[in-house]
Design a protein around this motif. Sequence first.
Motif, PDB file in Angstrom:
ATOM      1  N   ASP A 135       0.835  -1.344  -0.149  1.00 39.23           N
ATOM      2  CA  ASP A 135       0.113   0.168   0.080  1.00 39.23           C
ATOM      3  C   ASP A 135       0.846   1.424  -0.010  1.00 39.23           C
ATOM      4  O   ASP A 135       0.412   2.199  -0.670  1.00 39.23           O
ATOM      5  CB  ASP A 135      -1.018   0.076   1.330  1.00 39.23           C
ATOM      6  N   VAL A 136       1.865   1.221   0.813  1.00 41.71           N
ATOM      7  CA  VAL A 136       2.977   2.341   0.730  1.00 41.71           C
ATOM      8  C   VAL A 136       3.424   2.732  -0.667  1.00 41.71           C
ATOM      9  O   VAL A 136       3.458   3.853  -0.903  1.00 41.71           O
ATOM     10  CB  VAL A 136       3.927   2.132   1.777  1.00 41.71           C
ATOM     11  N   LEU A 137       3.908   1.525  -1.254  1.00 44.44           N
ATOM     12  CA  LEU A 137       4.689   1.577  -2.440  1.00 44.44           C
ATOM     13  C   LEU A 137       3.715   2.542  -3.460  1.00 44.44           C
ATOM     14  O   LEU A 137       3.952   3.208  -4.115  1.00 44.44           O
ATOM     15  CB  LEU A 137       5.002   0.347  -2.883  1.00 44.44           C
ATOM     16  N   VAL A 138       2.582   1.749  -3.578  1.00 44.54           N
ATOM     17  CA  VAL A 138       1.304   2.262  -4.496  1.00 44.54           C
ATOM     18  C   VAL A 138       1.076   3.771  -4.145  1.00 44.54           C
ATOM     19  O   VAL A 138       0.884   4.552  -4.973  1.00 44.54           O
ATOM     20  CB  VAL A 138       0.254   1.408  -4.462  1.00 44.54           C
ATOM     21  N   LYS A 139       0.771   3.960  -2.921  1.00 45.33           N
ATOM     22  CA  LYS A 139       0.438   5.364  -2.604  1.00 45.33           C
ATOM     23  C   LYS A 139       1.502   6.348  -2.917  1.00 45.33           C
ATOM     24  O   LYS A 139       1.194   7.555  -3.487  1.00 45.33           O
ATOM     25  CB  LYS A 139       0.040   5.329  -1.266  1.00 45.33           C
ATOM     26  N   GLN A 140       2.703   5.837  -2.624  1.00 48.74           N
ATOM     27  CA  GLN A 140       3.866   6.809  -2.901  1.00 48.74           C
ATOM     28  C   GLN A 140       4.409   6.749  -4.520  1.00 48.74           C
ATOM     29  O   GLN A 140       5.367   7.423  -4.824  1.00 48.74           O
ATOM     30  CB  GLN A 140       4.954   6.900  -1.897  1.00 48.74           C
ATOM     31  N   ASP A 181       1.409  -9.767  -5.899  1.00 48.38           N
ATOM     32  CA  ASP A 181       0.126  -9.783  -6.102  1.00 48.38           C
ATOM     33  C   ASP A 181      -0.601  -8.511  -5.650  1.00 48.38           C
ATOM     34  O   ASP A 181      -1.433  -7.634  -6.008  1.00 48.38           O
ATOM     35  CB  ASP A 181      -0.483 -10.822  -5.347  1.00 48.38           C
ATOM     36  N   ASP A 182       0.059  -8.116  -4.058  1.00 45.43           N
ATOM     37  CA  ASP A 182      -0.878  -7.091  -3.564  1.00 45.43           C
ATOM     38  C   ASP A 182      -0.646  -5.687  -4.301  1.00 45.43           C
ATOM     39  O   ASP A 182      -1.717  -4.840  -4.335  1.00 45.43           O
ATOM     40  CB  ASP A 182      -0.208  -6.852  -2.078  1.00 45.43           C
ATOM     41  N   VAL A 183       0.654  -5.422  -4.780  1.00 48.39           N
ATOM     42  CA  VAL A 183       0.875  -4.094  -5.617  1.00 48.39           C
ATOM     43  C   VAL A 183       0.138  -4.273  -6.839  1.00 48.39           C
ATOM     44  O   VAL A 183      -0.738  -3.178  -7.127  1.00 48.39           O
ATOM     45  CB  VAL A 183       2.365  -4.245  -5.671  1.00 48.39           C
ATOM     46  N   LEU A 184      -0.042  -5.372  -7.513  1.00 49.12           N
ATOM     47  CA  LEU A 184      -0.864  -5.287  -8.824  1.00 49.12           C
ATOM     48  C   LEU A 184      -2.178  -5.223  -8.641  1.00 49.12           C
ATOM     49  O   LEU A 184      -2.928  -4.434  -9.109  1.00 49.12           O
ATOM     50  CB  LEU A 184      -0.621  -6.772  -9.459  1.00 49.12           C
ATOM     51  N   GLN A 185      -2.652  -5.626  -7.212  1.00 44.16           N
ATOM     52  CA  GLN A 185      -4.173  -5.469  -7.250  1.00 44.16           C
ATOM     53  C   GLN A 185      -4.556  -4.070  -6.826  1.00 44.16           C
ATOM     54  O   GLN A 185      -5.608  -3.782  -6.811  1.00 44.16           O
ATOM     55  CB  GLN A 185      -4.482  -6.693  -5.971  1.00 44.16           C
ATOM     56  N   SER A 186      -3.561  -3.546  -6.103  1.00 50.89           N
ATOM     57  CA  SER A 186      -3.668  -1.887  -5.642  1.00 50.89           C
ATOM     58  C   SER A 186      -3.326  -0.876  -6.742  1.00 50.89           C
ATOM     59  O   SER A 186      -3.259   0.077  -6.761  1.00 50.89           O
ATOM     60  CB  SER A 186      -2.917  -1.826  -4.600  1.00 50.89           C
TER      61      SER A 186
END
Length: 197
Positions: free
Chosen positions: A30-35, A54-59
């Motif tokens: 979440d932090v990586l995607v948000k920033q 998976d988490d980064v892709l899904q976000s």
Amino acid sequence: MNKLKAVCVYCGSNFNGDPELRNAIKQLADVLVKQDIKLVYGGGSVGVMGVIADDVLQSGGSVTGVIPQFLMDKEVGHKGVKEMIITENMHQRKQKMADLSDGFIILPGGFGTLEEFFEVLTWLQLGLHNKPIGVLNVGGFYDPLFAQMEMMVKSRFLKPANRDLVFNEADAETLVNKMDEFSAVPDEVWFKDRNLT
């Protein structure tokens, strides 16, 4: 403006099912995607590697996988990662991952994770790069490793300034923010004087 545009994450090719680790992986994603920081990782679909991808892709985040051909042949490459770089061997994989990244984050893992961590840390100590290195120390997983570093300092095999090149945080957002402000100052005195006193 965020200085970190891409972060290499070193982590295990196994996942032990620990809920605390699972939450930490999600928080980091979440932090990586948000920033707007791209995830660079080992390209696998299994273990902690697969979970964070998976988490980064899904976000809706950006992911680059780097994997050697022999692991693709074993069908462990992540099918959902559109940007997949295939290398001839492990050495090329590690070099490519480092070249593509502005920093390195270490999650729980095994021998391979530690080997990658110490390689980029040694490169930083030698001044071969000036990129931040952070350990996401989930549930105290890496406490014994940092205790070993303290023993290295106490035994005068490691200078405190070089031990302090690594961030040790349990919270992903705190870790990324500290890495974003990093300025490398390795102690190079040992090149001239081998005495670590």
